[in-house]
Each structure stands twice: as structure tokens, then as C-alpha cells.
Design a protein around this motif. Structure first.
Motif, mmCIF file in Angstrom:
data_model
loop_
_atom_site.group_PDB
_atom_site.id
_atom_site.type_symbol
_atom_site.label_atom_id
_atom_site.label_comp_id
_atom_site.label_asym_id
_atom_site.label_seq_id
_atom_site.Cartn_x
_atom_site.Cartn_y
_atom_site.Cartn_z
ATOM 1 N N UNK A 129 0.854 -1.190 0.000
ATOM 2 C CA UNK A 129 0.000 0.000 0.000
ATOM 3 C C UNK A 129 0.890 1.241 0.000
ATOM 4 N N UNK A 136 -19.805 -0.954 11.256
ATOM 5 C CA UNK A 136 -20.139 -0.366 9.951
ATOM 6 C C UNK A 136 -18.971 0.377 9.313
ATOM 7 N N UNK A 187 -15.642 1.092 7.401
ATOM 8 C CA UNK A 187 -14.919 0.338 6.387
ATOM 9 C C UNK A 187 -13.729 -0.398 7.008
ATOM 10 N N UNK A 222 -14.115 -3.765 8.391
ATOM 11 C CA UNK A 222 -14.323 -4.824 7.407
ATOM 12 C C UNK A 222 -13.056 -5.186 6.622
ATOM 13 N N UNK A 266 -5.137 -8.819 5.275
ATOM 14 C CA UNK A 266 -5.043 -7.514 4.627
ATOM 15 C C UNK A 266 -4.777 -6.399 5.647
ATOM 16 N N UNK A 299 -8.995 6.287 3.235
ATOM 17 C CA UNK A 299 -8.569 4.944 3.619
ATOM 18 C C UNK A 299 -7.740 4.306 2.511
ATOM 19 N N UNK A 300 -6.710 3.571 2.919
ATOM 20 C CA UNK A 300 -5.806 2.896 2.000
ATOM 21 C C UNK A 300 -5.758 1.435 2.414
ATOM 22 N N UNK A 301 -6.021 0.556 1.465
ATOM 23 C CA UNK A 301 -6.215 -0.866 1.758
ATOM 24 C C UNK A 301 -5.397 -1.732 0.807
ATOM 25 N N UNK A 302 -4.843 -2.808 1.296
ATOM 26 C CA UNK A 302 -4.131 -3.747 0.426
ATOM 27 C C UNK A 302 -3.353 -4.762 1.232
ATOM 28 N N UNK A 303 -2.517 -5.520 0.530
ATOM 29 C CA UNK A 303 -1.715 -6.551 1.184
ATOM 30 C C UNK A 303 -0.569 -5.896 1.941
ATOM 31 N N UNK A 311 -30.643 1.734 0.908
ATOM 32 C CA UNK A 311 -30.896 1.784 2.352
ATOM 33 C C UNK A 311 -32.371 1.966 2.662
ATOM 34 N N UNK A 313 -20.058 -8.389 0.027
ATOM 35 C CA UNK A 313 -18.949 -8.499 0.989
ATOM 36 C C UNK A 313 -17.705 -7.731 0.552
ATOM 37 N N UNK A 323 -15.248 -4.775 -0.081
ATOM 38 C CA UNK A 323 -15.112 -3.471 0.559
ATOM 39 C C UNK A 323 -15.735 -2.377 -0.318
ATOM 40 N N UNK A 328 -19.252 -1.472 0.032
ATOM 41 C CA UNK A 328 -19.599 -0.761 1.263
ATOM 42 C C UNK A 328 -19.125 0.681 1.276
ATOM 43 N N UNK A 329 -18.703 1.173 0.130
ATOM 44 C CA UNK A 329 -18.385 2.597 -0.019
ATOM 45 C C UNK A 329 -19.708 3.286 -0.318
ATOM 46 N N UNK A 330 -20.239 3.984 0.672
ATOM 47 C CA UNK A 330 -21.606 4.501 0.551
ATOM 48 C C UNK A 330 -21.675 6.014 0.565
ATOM 49 N N UNK A 367 -4.875 -6.653 -5.021
ATOM 50 C CA UNK A 367 -5.866 -5.577 -4.984
ATOM 51 C C UNK A 367 -5.504 -4.522 -3.935
ATOM 52 N N UNK A 368 -5.626 -3.256 -4.303
ATOM 53 C CA UNK A 368 -5.490 -2.169 -3.323
ATOM 54 C C UNK A 368 -6.686 -1.252 -3.497
ATOM 55 N N UNK A 369 -7.122 -0.642 -2.406
ATOM 56 C CA UNK A 369 -8.305 0.234 -2.470
ATOM 57 C C UNK A 369 -7.977 1.593 -1.874
#
Lengths: 438, 438
Positions: free
Chosen positions: A137, A272, A274, A277, A282, A296-300, B172, B272, B274, B277-279, B294-296
Motif C-alpha cells: 500500500x 459499519x 470500512x 471490514x 489484509x 482509507x488505503x487498503x491492500x496486502x 438503504x 462483501x 469493501x 460498502x463505499x456509501x 488488490x489495493x483500495x
């Protein structure tokens, strides 16, 4: 243009991954960087050739790391040995020789980063360490450059994949800590000695780095509060879920009125979010900036190729910046070195948070009133309380409470007083709680 | 060191936000950049002074934008007017005058980026456009630098906050599209003319940019397939939920064997994920690289201060790189300009995906068999099917199907054939579906 020549120290998981990525994506990397990146030399005691692509293209593979850092042909030294020694000596020697350095070594940066960066500044060389935090990341780049406009308010990160895997499994399957740890070890997610991961030391290394980048303070690993997940009980994971929370092992760095908070501990967060979850191995880092709001920054966060992704990104950055004026480069700790602040890192006792408490008490009249009055006397107000009815014949009840925010020192006092009550059995379990909304 | 002097074109939402952030965080920005960033001049037709901090520190505010881009004192021109004209003329003139440019204008970059970058290259100046995609999320920096080691496989992004707010509310609260759109307009999330947002044009601008950065191809906005959310029905949102999916308006760029996919359309994704769930008005971009996995990236995709966060990050970047050799800067489209590929962008008809289908048929024997045999003849296999029993006295049933992956052209033929059946009433609703796992 001539390829840039690098020397790899270490051909283990990350070193092998780095050679593999540089080989596999050589053409694409050169299309981006404007020139090739050539592994002129590598030094490794032992390695598994079958796991590494492009070994035959490495100019020379030997085992003398100290020789490599003296090689006048090498422009960038990539330190992927890990640990403090000889990594520190090698990095310092490379810098002395005017070489740039890229490293994935979080322990080294957290503990010796200040001296390493000072030496690098003196020599006008760069030290890249994107791979030291959250694997692939690009969180260091995000903090140091992408969010450069912001006054950072706080960071909350899941920055240890092993710990997150264990907590995710405990929650999903109701399993016990020791049971999941054994599986993680069998799967290769956890080391034979899992202390660094499960006791939060690895996360504390990373958080120390993130905190410095966010707040412009020198690295102060020794000031980071660290609590692991080894005492998290399956019943606390289940209680949290019932209340709408998940337990995550977070690294939290926050700017608060008295100073900087730097703390790693299990934390209840609303399910709730992010971040709640982000599961399995990860990683995820939530950063709150005053202008941008939450990002937010997400990854391996680990693994050969994800970590190599960050190492090679640093190599591309350094390659591009080889000819630039050192004073105009991105500063190592995000802020210009003479602009670091002496804002103190707070002791845990003076940090404010809210709490999940669990205790066992004798099922007698007046016990609850006694506990509530201690909390009240310490200025702690209760947000929710759940009493589990005793099984038939049992004389004990389990009390679960969520509190409002209070200074940790007050909570310590309250817990000591509650534990001293005759009617309370054993220790009070305390898990900190964050809304991550502010 | 002297502050760098910038000129702001526009003092509307983003321009005002930029002035505010530069004022509010002036000290912290200078501690990072090594020098101050001074708004020497601004040009705006009209603005609301009460929304802007630091107006009094702007050297000169006038209304002649064309005069500003000729001002020899201005080093960086910040274009925050939006639209094609006069933004394009102003940007080109600034470049001709040897000025660097920072812009938040996605339409301009998507449509005229190729010529703008060519002119900038000729003059050796930089054009920053981080704010053009996903507001404050540093996604352009992540793609262009943070993930530079990777062969990017695909990107899937929620890159329009208005559309995401509408779909989140529909899900929702079970509300209808038109109803939520009216609320979004009242809240200021949607424009009086919402076409750009709800028909996907804004997202297509952004996706075009992301696709070029990921795959090293010239900007080709006209080749981006674009379908909006205005025909999404509340029953499809509910059906998707029942099946474990959410409908999101995604921009998808993918490298597939025949070429590049560039497509914006409503998409069913597993709940499921991520990204599912970006709302609300938030944006999220999922990037799959071969090394990193994958990175988010998640955050606010619009708004005065989040967008200003990206504008100012670009200003810090440009400030740092003022003295660097133009050939060693990060290339505008991630790849060196002479290394862009001519990989074709695929027509929608030749793209493979899976589908959600809904149709209304007469409740007669043999209808289902007829539909299934058409699908079979077109090579489309059904993954799940749900028939809603007719209400008493009704003669129609609703069929909902999920299919396996198939080329869109085959699906078009199948749908035309199904719609031609006497027993099928009205149009077949088709929403594309992605697992986001590969």
C-alpha cells in the motif's frame, strides 16, 4: 539512457520478490521510469533459486554484503536483510559512500531512522522506505505527498496482517486465540516466534514511522505504547459483535491538545466502519486530514510480491530523482529536517478514550451499585451495560460495560479499586474503544 | 527561500477552497515544501468572500483571466474554472508562456489532455491534475508512482459521489431514483442539470484518465462506454440485495486479451467486497496490480476542501520539481510520452461480463423453456434464476436471472430475441455484474 545499477542485500522473501518483479515487469517499469533498473549485484548468504525470476540476469551474486556497499558501480543499495545488525552498519556505510538506499526494514527505520536520515542529508542521498509500512500500500507516499496540504488529525491502521488474520478468524468462527495462532503458523502467516506480530511490536515500528510522517516529529519508537492481542478472549470478540463492534488490533496516532498519541492496542470499532471490514491478512490505514476528511488505503501488508511492489516504486522514485537538487526532494519524514517539531509523545495514562470492560462478580445484592459508584467517583460514565444471568446453581455473573471517554489514568484507578472488591473475581478485562468518526 | 508565486483562475467552490487551505495550513505546507506558496493573483468573475479564508492575502484579484496567464511573476497557473472554454485556451496560453499548470478539470483533461501534455512537454512544464479524479483521494499519485512496479490488470471505481449517494439511498431506504435525485439536488450534491452525474459522463471523464494512467494509452474519452443510473429501478436494487449483491455505478478499466475495456455502467458487485460498502457521497477506487494484488483508495470525491487538498498537493509537487530536469519528472500519463501504446479500446459489444436480467412474461406453460433455450443457443449459461409467483389473478410473472460470463454482443442478440417473444412483455432489464475477485 543507461540503466540505473542497484545492489540487493538479501535474496529472501522480499529480495527474491524484488528480483522477480524487476524481471517480470522490466519493460513496463522502464516505460514508466524512462530507463531500466538493473540488479548489478546481490549479496545473500542463502536463497532458493526456484522462487526467484531473473537470477541469471543479476550481474554477480556473492555473499559479502560489506563488499557490495563499497562497489563504486552501485548507485542504489537495496537493504532487504531485516533486523538491526548488520543492516544498520551496511546502510550507514552505503550512505557514507554516497549511495542511495531503499529498505523494507521497519525495525531499522523506527529505531535508527533519525541517525540514518541525518547521515543521508549530510551526503545528499535518498533513503526510500515505502515497503517498511503496510507492504504494497503506498501509504508513505500518500502521507508525505498526496496529503501534503493537510493538517493531519489522526491515523488508525490495521498494520499487521498476522494479527488481523487471527482476530478475523476468532470472530468469523468463534475460535480461540491459541488455536488460530497455531493455524497461522502452519500457513506461514506467523513466525515460529510470533512475539513481534501478536504482541504488537511490528505494528509499533510501523506506527512510529506513520506518526512521524503525519505530525513532523522525530522517530520515537520507545515512546509508543504497545499492547498485543494474545490476551483477547473469544468471549470478548463475541460480546463486541453483539454490541455492534469488531475488535481490531490498531495502531493509532493522534494529535491531541497535550501532545501526540502513539499507541498500538486491540480496539473495539463500530462494525459499519470500512476499517472494521478489513479482514484476513489484509492491511488498512485510515487517515483523517483537516481538508480532505477521512481517507482509507487498503491492500496486502506483507508477502514477497506486494512488498516488492513498494521496494520497486521507491527504486523508480529514486531513479527519477537522481539528478535533482537534494534540497528539493521530498523530505524523509515529510517535513523539512529543520522543521521537525518537539511536540511530546504522551504517556498512555494521559490519553483519553472510551472502554469496553468485562468482569466477573458474585451474584449478590449491591455489587453492581458498588461498581457503578466507583466508576462515578472516577468520573467515568457508562454508555451501555449487559449482565449475563448466571447459569442455574452458579453464583457468579459476568458484567460487560461500555464507557464514555475518560483519561486512561482515571480508568487505571477505577479498575484497581474494582479489582480490590471482595465480590469481584479475578482481573477486569479492559479493551479500548474508538468511534473513528471525529 | 522565496515563496513560489501562483495565480488562481476561479474563486468558486474549488478555487475558494484552495485559497482557504493555502491560508489555513500555510505554515504546515511550508514546513513540508521547504518554501511558502503565495497566491500572487486571482482572476474571478464573481465569488463569495464569506466562504474564502485569506482573501486579503491575495496580491491582486481581478476578472481578467487572460491577463493573469501573461503575468511574468506567476510561476504556476491553477485552473479552477471548469468546462472546455475558456479553460483550454487559458491553459494552453499559460503553457506557451512557460508556466506550470495545476487543474481540477476532468472534462478538459479527458478530452484535451493529449494536446495539453504535448504542449507542456515541448515547453518543459508540468501539468498537475490530481484533483481531476476522485477529489481528495491521491489516486493519480498512487497509480503513477505508488504502483509503478506493477502491470495493472484492472481498475474498478466509484468515482461519482452524486450517483453513489443516490444508489446508497435507494438501497438503504427502498426509495425511487427520481425521489432521491430531487433530495440530492436540494442538498446541493447534484446540479440543477444532473445529466453529467447521473448519466455517467463525469465518471467517464475520470475513468478515461485512470485508464490512460494504468495502461499507458493516450486519452480516448470518445471510446469510453457510458451508461447512467437513471433507469435503475427500486426493484432491481432490492433483487440484487436478495441475491447478495449491491448495485454500484462503476467505472471499469481492464486489460483484456483483445485490448482495453473502458466502461461506466451500473454494476452488481458482491456485498462483501469493501467497494460495495463505499456509501453515500464517498468515492472508492479498487486497483488490481500483478505484484501488489488488490489495493483500495477511499475518501471524499468532491467538495471544496477535499478537492483543494489535491490541488495543493499538486502545488507542493510542482514547487519541489521546479528546478528538476524535465526528462526526469513523473510523466503526465505515468508512462514516458514516447512509450504510450496503441492498444485498442474495445467496443462494448466485444467485452465479456456476466449479467443480471429481469423480464416480465406471461404466466403460460413453456415460456421459461423458450427463454432458456434462446440463452442456451447464444452460449449463455444461467447461474441463478428466481421466478416471482404472480399475485392472484395476475397473468404475468417476473423472472430474475444471473448469467455466467458472455460477450456483450451475444447478450444483445439474446435479449433482442427474447424481447421479440409474444409471451414477453416490454424490455428486458440488463445490469452488468462483476465479481472483482480476479
Amino acid at each position: 539512457m543507461e540503466p540505473v545499477k542497484i545492489g540487493l542485500l538479501g535474496l529472501g522473501t522480499v529480495g527474491g520478490g524484488t528480483a522477480t518483479v524487476l524481471t517480470r515487469n522490466a519493460r513496463e517499469i522502464a516505460r514508466r521510469a524512462g530507463r531500466g533498473i538493473e540488479i548489478a549485484r546481490a549479496a545473500a548468504r542463502e536463497y532458493r533459486p526456484e522462487l526467484i525470476e531473473g537470477l541469471d540476469q543479476i550481474g554477480h551474486i556473492g555473499d559479502d554484503a560489506f563488499d557490495l556497499v563499497e562497489d563504486p558501480d552501485i548507485q542504489i543499495v537495496v537493504e532487504l536483510i531485516g533486523g538491526y545488525s548488520p543492516a544498520l552498519e551496511l546502510v550507514m556505510r552505503a550512505i557514507e559512500n554516497g549511495k542511495h538506499v531503499v529498505t523494507a526494514n521497519k525495525a531499522l527505520i523506527a529505531k535508527h531512522g533519525n541517525e540514518i536520515f541525518a547521515a543521508a542529508r549530510e551526503k545528499g542521498v535518498m533513503v526510500g522506505f515505502e515497503a517498511a509500512v503496510a507492504g504494497g500500500i503506498p501509504i508513505i507516499k500518500a502521507l508525505r505527498e498526496g496529503l501534503a496540504a493537510n493538517h493531519i488529525e489522526w491515523i488508525a491502521g490495521i498494520i499487521n496482517g498476522t494479527g488481523n488474520f487471527i482476530l478475523s478468524e476468532m470472530r468469523d468462527k468463534g475460535r480461540a486465540f491459541a488455536d488460530v495462532l497455531a493455524e497461522a503458523q502452519a500457513l506461514g502467516y506467523a513466525e515460529a516466534d510470533p512475539t513481534f506480530d501478536v504482541e504488537g511490536i511490528d505494528a509499533a515500528h510501523k506506527l512510529t514511522i506513520l506518526g512521524s510522517l503525519a505530525f513532523g516529529i522525530p522517530l520515537q519508537f520507545e515512546r509508543c505504547f504497545t499492547e498485543g492481542i494474545s490476551r483477547i478472549d473469544a468471549q470478548d470478540v463475541a460480546n463486541a459483535a453483539e454490541l455492534g463492534y469488531r475488535i481490531k488490533h490498531l495502531g493509532i496516532a493522534r494529535r491531541s491538545p497535550g501532545g501526540i498519541e502513539l499507541r498500538v492496542h486491540p480496539t473495539l470499532i463500530p462494525e459499519r466502519r470500512l476499517l472494521a471490514n478489513v479482514d484476513g491478512v489484509m492491511n488498512g490505514v485510515l487517515v483523517k486530514g483537516d481538508a480532505v476528511g477521512p481517507t482509507l488505503y487498503y491492500g496486502a501488508g506483507a508477502g514477497a510480491l506486494p512488498t516488492a511492489s513498494a521496494v520497486v516504486a521507491d527504486l523508480v522514485d529514486v531513479t527519477r530523482a537522481l539528478t535533482t537538487d537534494p534540497n528539493n526532494r521530498v523530505p524523509h519524514l515529510a517535513f523539512q529536517p529543520d522543521e521537525l517539531a518537539d511536540t511530546p509523545v504522551l504517556a498512555m495514562e494521559s490519553i483519553e478514550t472510551s472502554y469496553y470492560l468485562r468482569l466477573t462478580a458474585l451474584d449478590r445484592p449491591g455489587v453492581m451499585a458498588r461498581i457503578a459508584s466507583i466508576l462515578g467517583e472516577e468520573g467515568i460514565s457508562i454508555e451501555a451495560i449487559k449482565q449475563k444471568a448466571p447459569a442455574t446453581g452458579e453464583t457468579q455473573v459476568t458484567l460487560v460495560m461500555l464507557t464514555h471517554r475518560v483519561i486512561e489514568g482515571r480508568m487505571n484507578t477505577a479498575i484497581a479499586r474494582i479489582e480490590a472488591l471482595d465480590s469481584v473475581q479475578g482481573a477486569v478485562v479492559r479493551i479500548r474503544m474508538e468511534s473513528l468518526s471525529g
